[in-house]
Design a protein around this motif. Sequence first.
Motif, mmCIF file in Angstrom:
data_model
loop_
_atom_site.group_PDB
_atom_site.id
_atom_site.type_symbol
_atom_site.label_atom_id
_atom_site.label_comp_id
_atom_site.label_asym_id
_atom_site.label_seq_id
_atom_site.Cartn_x
_atom_site.Cartn_y
_atom_site.Cartn_z
ATOM 1 N N UNK A 128 9.129 21.226 -2.658
ATOM 2 C CA UNK A 128 8.760 21.661 -1.454
ATOM 3 C C UNK A 128 8.295 20.457 -0.409
ATOM 4 N N UNK A 129 8.163 20.810 0.900
ATOM 5 C CA UNK A 129 8.103 19.482 1.901
ATOM 6 C C UNK A 129 6.631 18.820 1.557
ATOM 7 N N UNK A 130 6.667 17.473 1.706
ATOM 8 C CA UNK A 130 5.522 16.951 1.637
ATOM 9 C C UNK A 130 5.034 15.915 2.781
ATOM 10 N N UNK A 131 4.037 16.164 3.099
ATOM 11 C CA UNK A 131 3.669 15.356 4.351
ATOM 12 C C UNK A 131 3.553 13.834 3.757
ATOM 13 N N UNK A 132 3.660 12.750 4.629
ATOM 14 C CA UNK A 132 3.645 11.453 4.300
ATOM 15 C C UNK A 132 2.355 10.890 4.856
ATOM 16 N N UNK A 133 2.008 9.792 4.285
ATOM 17 C CA UNK A 133 0.792 9.181 4.733
ATOM 18 C C UNK A 133 0.561 9.025 6.401
ATOM 19 N N UNK A 134 1.821 8.521 6.716
ATOM 20 C CA UNK A 134 1.697 8.457 8.143
ATOM 21 C C UNK A 134 1.166 9.742 8.855
ATOM 22 N N UNK A 135 1.751 10.946 8.341
ATOM 23 C CA UNK A 135 1.383 12.152 9.154
ATOM 24 C C UNK A 135 -0.194 12.355 8.705
ATOM 25 N N UNK A 136 -0.552 12.125 7.641
ATOM 26 C CA UNK A 136 -2.111 12.138 7.110
ATOM 27 C C UNK A 136 -2.870 11.504 8.147
ATOM 28 N N UNK A 137 -2.355 10.231 8.569
ATOM 29 C CA UNK A 137 -3.281 9.678 9.335
ATOM 30 C C UNK A 137 -3.058 9.608 10.710
ATOM 31 N N UNK A 138 -2.442 11.029 11.358
ATOM 32 C CA UNK A 138 -2.050 11.346 12.654
ATOM 33 C C UNK A 138 -3.375 11.277 13.378
ATOM 34 N N UNK A 139 -3.562 10.597 14.766
ATOM 35 C CA UNK A 139 -4.641 10.505 15.549
ATOM 36 C C UNK A 139 -5.567 9.481 14.929
ATOM 37 N N UNK A 140 -5.196 8.866 13.764
ATOM 38 C CA UNK A 140 -6.107 7.846 12.971
ATOM 39 C C UNK A 140 -5.639 6.476 13.039
ATOM 40 N N UNK A 141 -6.017 6.003 11.688
ATOM 41 C CA UNK A 141 -5.295 4.572 11.382
ATOM 42 C C UNK A 141 -4.796 4.644 10.180
ATOM 43 N N UNK A 142 -3.562 3.772 10.042
ATOM 44 C CA UNK A 142 -3.061 3.728 8.456
ATOM 45 C C UNK A 142 -3.410 1.941 8.296
ATOM 46 N N UNK A 143 -3.725 1.612 7.144
ATOM 47 C CA UNK A 143 -3.706 0.387 6.825
ATOM 48 C C UNK A 143 -2.696 0.121 5.730
ATOM 49 N N UNK A 144 -1.817 -1.100 6.050
ATOM 50 C CA UNK A 144 -0.588 -1.504 5.166
ATOM 51 C C UNK A 144 -0.888 -2.625 4.810
ATOM 52 N N UNK A 145 -1.512 -2.751 3.443
ATOM 53 C CA UNK A 145 -2.070 -3.745 2.844
ATOM 54 C C UNK A 145 -0.771 -4.249 2.066
ATOM 55 N N UNK A 146 -0.620 -5.630 1.806
ATOM 56 C CA UNK A 146 0.571 -6.399 1.317
ATOM 57 C C UNK A 146 1.678 -6.055 2.070
ATOM 58 N N UNK A 147 1.721 -6.032 3.340
ATOM 59 C CA UNK A 147 2.984 -5.518 3.933
ATOM 60 C C UNK A 147 4.236 -6.384 3.772
ATOM 61 N N UNK A 148 3.911 -7.679 3.347
ATOM 62 C CA UNK A 148 5.031 -8.488 2.948
ATOM 63 C C UNK A 148 5.735 -8.125 1.804
ATOM 64 N N UNK A 149 5.198 -7.270 1.231
ATOM 65 C CA UNK A 149 5.970 -6.596 -0.110
ATOM 66 C C UNK A 149 6.945 -5.757 0.122
ATOM 67 N N UNK A 150 6.967 -5.171 1.567
ATOM 68 C CA UNK A 150 7.833 -3.912 1.709
ATOM 69 C C UNK A 150 9.382 -4.384 1.892
ATOM 70 N N UNK A 151 10.303 -3.607 1.553
ATOM 71 C CA UNK A 151 11.635 -3.946 1.503
ATOM 72 C C UNK A 151 12.176 -3.940 2.858
ATOM 73 N N UNK A 152 13.382 -4.701 2.994
ATOM 74 C CA UNK A 152 13.808 -4.655 4.558
ATOM 75 C C UNK A 152 14.366 -3.241 4.828
ATOM 76 N N UNK A 153 14.554 -2.435 4.343
ATOM 77 C CA UNK A 153 15.132 -1.120 4.692
ATOM 78 C C UNK A 153 14.067 -0.505 5.175
#
Length: 457
Positions: free
Chosen positions: A238-263
Amino acid sequence: MIASMSLPFLNLTMQNTVLIIDDEEKLCNLLARIIGLEGFTVLQAFTGKEGLKTLKAEDVQVVISDVKLPDFNGVDLVKEIKKIRPAAEVINLTAFGTIADGVMAMRNGAFDYITKGDDNDKIIPLVYKAVEKAKLNARVVELETKLARKYSFDSILGKSRAIKEAITLAQRVAGTNTTVLLLGETGTGKEVFAQSIHSESARRLKSFVAVNCSGFNPELLESELFGYKAGAFTGALKDKKGLLEEAHEGTIFLDEIGEMNLDLQAKLLRVLENQTYIKVGDTQTTRVDVRIIAATNRDLKNEAEAGRFRLDLFYRLSVFTIELPPLSHRREDILPIAMHYLVEFTAKVNRSTLSLDKNFERLLTKHKWKGNIRELKNVIERAVILADGDIISAALLPSEFHNESPGADPLNMQDMEKQHIIKVLRYTKGNKTETARLLGIGLTTLYRKIEEYKIDI
């Protein structure tokens, strides 16, 4: 005549106060008498100004206000009441009700709008319901206040110049929607800063979502952040909301952003540029209103120049950069922070007041603190668990603290380490995972030391 009825479902152990504002004195007195018979404390006012003055002085849960007052329109008065007592509920009474007034009253925040003469069987049940709602409102306000206090800048420990400068920068940017990049070593409190920025922003009543980018493989992180459509991959039923959508109108904190791959960095860049993205397996664009706070212990500019991080994303993330100082650069904060955690953990284990001896304090201030505040917190928690008397001695510190001090006897250090491990194992009732966490060592290391010291618990 207004009918009186008893409704036992409301808990009246707390004071429940109703304010009646009506310039018809006889009706006001009658209504007060009937509501008072139900066990409520009833206050009266005969003008809008008098009512607002009473509200400032008294803790009122429900206001019953006539629409036609000598100095106020009762519908407009609802807004003024809410400014003084946001949790209070307002019931408007009118002799000549109109749909337009009723709609406007509800828009202004009124609980209900009823016509005099129609209130015989309505007013008492309505007051009970309004009191319940007001108490719920007050509880929500209390919880929001506690949460804001917990994650306010006042909750950040330390008075050194370095930490004050970081707090000042964070306070300046908090009220904006600007993207923030937090830099600092592991354990310096980057998530605490992110939460504080969120709690003092206009988004504070919306979600704060924290994501550790190093905790997921690239495919899982993509589906967690952006969500997916049913059928996007095996198991996507089934469809799943992502964490960006869960944070709509709020704030998302991306810790250890340097570990995210280039894509994934390319998809995140699109969010920063136009607040849109495409879910996994979807063809439609999803729009989101979210503030991004990122954090890393890496030098992202060097990573970008080496081709391991997108330079365009780095510039987008680093619009406002705050560098958090390591604990070794603010040694004057070490003992006050240690005392804060000493009080916290002493209360947690129901111990009497504990104090630190001078040698313990001296070794704390000389330690390198590679794990920063997180390491200090763990050291104090461990010492509280191991303490037998009212004084926490230097013997309760991990062996590396003594090895840093010249003249330490390594044989004694090993013996102390063995005793520490035994005490913590007993405290955790043999839970080796929890024991390793409290000791600040890996689980494999703990098993090796148990075998080395022939510990049998």
